[in-house]
Scaffold this motif. Structure first.
Motif, mmCIF file in Angstrom:
data_model
loop_
_atom_site.group_PDB
_atom_site.id
_atom_site.type_symbol
_atom_site.label_atom_id
_atom_site.label_comp_id
_atom_site.label_asym_id
_atom_site.label_seq_id
_atom_site.Cartn_x
_atom_site.Cartn_y
_atom_site.Cartn_z
ATOM 1 N N ASP A 137 0.823 -1.211 0.000
ATOM 2 C CA ASP A 137 0.000 0.000 0.000
ATOM 3 C C ASP A 137 0.853 1.256 0.000
ATOM 4 N N LEU A 138 2.147 1.104 0.218
ATOM 5 C CA LEU A 138 3.062 2.235 0.291
ATOM 6 C C LEU A 138 3.965 2.237 -0.934
ATOM 7 N N ARG A 139 4.099 3.400 -1.540
ATOM 8 C CA ARG A 139 4.991 3.528 -2.690
ATOM 9 C C ARG A 139 6.443 3.414 -2.210
ATOM 10 N N GLY A 140 7.331 3.146 -3.145
ATOM 11 C CA GLY A 140 8.747 3.030 -2.818
ATOM 12 C C GLY A 140 9.426 2.009 -3.705
ATOM 13 N N GLN A 141 10.717 1.839 -3.484
ATOM 14 C CA GLN A 141 11.495 0.829 -4.176
ATOM 15 C C GLN A 141 11.950 -0.204 -3.155
ATOM 16 N N TYR A 142 11.597 -1.465 -3.404
ATOM 17 C CA TYR A 142 11.827 -2.522 -2.437
ATOM 18 C C TYR A 142 12.734 -3.591 -3.051
ATOM 19 N N PRO A 143 13.838 -3.936 -2.367
ATOM 20 C CA PRO A 143 14.711 -5.003 -2.881
ATOM 21 C C PRO A 143 14.122 -6.377 -2.598
ATOM 22 N N LEU A 144 14.237 -7.249 -3.560
ATOM 23 C CA LEU A 144 13.832 -8.649 -3.424
ATOM 24 C C LEU A 144 15.078 -9.508 -3.529
ATOM 25 N N GLY A 145 15.376 -10.264 -2.487
ATOM 26 C CA GLY A 145 16.546 -11.111 -2.491
ATOM 27 C C GLY A 145 17.522 -10.697 -1.395
#
Length: 456
Positions: A137-145
């Motif tokens: 629900d929050l915008r942003g850039q999220y790392p996966l891994g």
């Protein structure tokens, strides 16, 4: 993506499970008892118990580079509250089948629970694919891994965790709202035949001719330039004049009340994204500007690819934009003074008289100006009502009049700032919690029409 070399044999020994440690301890104890009691048969049992977990560790340690993994996001950029699917692929690049594999991906808590998968057996040269969904629900850039793979032996003596080196980034952009097509001030040069201007209107001395190309009309030959450059030169073709739009986003921390997806600041960020995408779709050259003076320019041409790239850049910028520590809008004013901005659309927080005067001067360089002003007094009262437990209603307390007086002062200050902007020529709309941008967008068009009718 290949597996990280990481730890050595010592780390592999640290991967012994409770069962493996128990077998090792029992084997050592049996060997000691066999030595003390002189029982060779017990020594054989002790050696078997101690060697079995060590053999399992050695086998797992030798197979740690035999697995490759990859991750794919579909899509890699999603609006807030929308879901994205993450596809994981594990390839067995060895010549022997794998044992039990436990797969785990590192995911920020904002995106949901950490996914875990169990893969039974992967044949030599085979692969397995699994997927999971993420949502924020929050915008942003999220790392996966990084992706973690846990290897186990058939006896459950040892578990080794290996991390892959690569990771991907999921970008959650503000939710874009579809806006109706309206005709705001400053758009006259951007529609119909008026969008095309010829360079000859500026006078023959301002022409920038180009070299003759096969098929050019000889009637367009520019003889003065031909004599100057010594080769055949022709007048340039008519150049399209793109209408321009600047979206100003006020990010000052003191200008907004509260935080979270339903706060005034997030409404302003989502509104900026919606207006920028709407104007790009209508063929405008759009620029995103913040109070710090930083800007993301739109495309110079009218090509769809350029507009698509500009939309991606602005959405990525708005995905990570945060409050600034600045207290004024003077830097944005300095940027806008450089030239005619066409249509100016501003999303503003609380304004005092000084900041309202600065915003008012921005109108001088714009063909049309629309301002959406966040009414923090209304936003704060709404958030207070939503946070109040209905089972325990608020009771009047001594000193409550002081808070009411502060709220009234904020309302008076907001009305004064709105009046100053309207006197400077802005079309101003005050935004309250729960307002829909599409409705305000149409209301801005009606206000502009009334203002033109009143002045006409």
């Amino acid at each position: 993506m290949t597996e990280d070399s990481g730890s050595g044999l010592r780390a592999a020994l640290g991967g012994l499970t409770t069962r493996g440690r128990s077998f090792l301890a029992a084997g050592i104890a049996a060997a000691v008892c066999a030595y003390v009691l002189g029982q060779p048969d017990l020594l054989r049992v002790g050696l078997l118990l101690a060697v079995l977990p060590l053999v399992c560790v050695a086998v797992l340690y030798r197979t740690r580079y035999r697995v490759a993994g990859g991750r794919r996001l579909a899509p890699s950029r999603v609006p807030a509250t929308s879901e994205a699917r993450v596809h994981l692929r594990i390839d067995n690049v060895s010549r022997i089948p794998t044992g039990l594999l436990m797969l785990q991906d590192q995911v920020p808590y904002v995106l949901g629970p950490r996914p875990r998968f169990v893969l039974d057996r992967v044949e030599p040269g085979g692969h397995r694919e699994v997927s999971y969904r993420v949502r924020s629900d929050l915008r942003g850039q999220y790392p996966l891994g990084p992706l973690q793979l846990r290897l186990t032996d058939p006896f459950g003596m040892c578990e080794l965790t290996r991390s892959f080196s690569a990771y991907d980034t999921l970008t959650v952009v503000p939710k874009v709202e579809a806006l109706p097509a309206v005709r705001l001030g400053g758009e006259a040069s951007g529609y119909g035949e008026s969008r095309t201007r010829t360079l000859s209107l500026a006078g023959e001395d301002d022409l920038i001719p180009r070299g003759y190309r096969h098929g050019d009309d000889l009637r367009r030959v520019h003889w003065r330039s031909t004599a100057k450059y010594g080769e055949l030169m022709v007048r340039r073709e008519e150049q399209p004049h793109k209408a321009r739009c600047t979206v100003l986003l006020d990010t000052r921390r003191p200008a907004y009340y509260g935080a979270g997806p339903d706060s005034a600041f997030e409404w302003a960020v989502g509104g900026s994204a919606s207006v920028a995408m709407h104007m790009l779709e209508r063929g405008y050259s759009v620029r995103l500007l913040t109070d710090t003076g930083s800007s993301v320019p739109g495309p110079d041409g009218a090509g769809g690819a350029d507009a698509s790239d500009a939309a991606g850049i602005m959405l990525d910028t708005l995905a990570v934009v945060d409050h600034s520590d600045g207290a004024g809008l003077s830097r944005a004013h300095e940027v806008l003074r450089a030239g005619n901005e066409g249509l100016l659309v501003a999303f503003l927080g609380d304004l005092d008289e000084e900041q309202a005067a600065i915003v008012g001067r921005m109108r001088q360089r714009a063909g049309g100006a629309v301002a959406f002003v966040m009414d923090s007094s209304v936003w704060s009262s709404r958030e207070s009502r939503e946070s109040q437990d209905p089972a325990y209603p608020a009771l009047p307390l001594p000193g409550a009049d002081a808070g009411d007086g502060e709220t009234r002062n904020g309302e008076i200050r907001a009305r004064r700032a709105v009046r100053m902007l309207r006197e400077a020529g802005w079309t101003v709309l005050q935004v309250s919690a729960g307002d829909v941008l599409a409705d305000l967008w149409q209301r801005a068009d009606r206000y502009r029409s009334r203002e033109e009718a009143g002045t006409g």
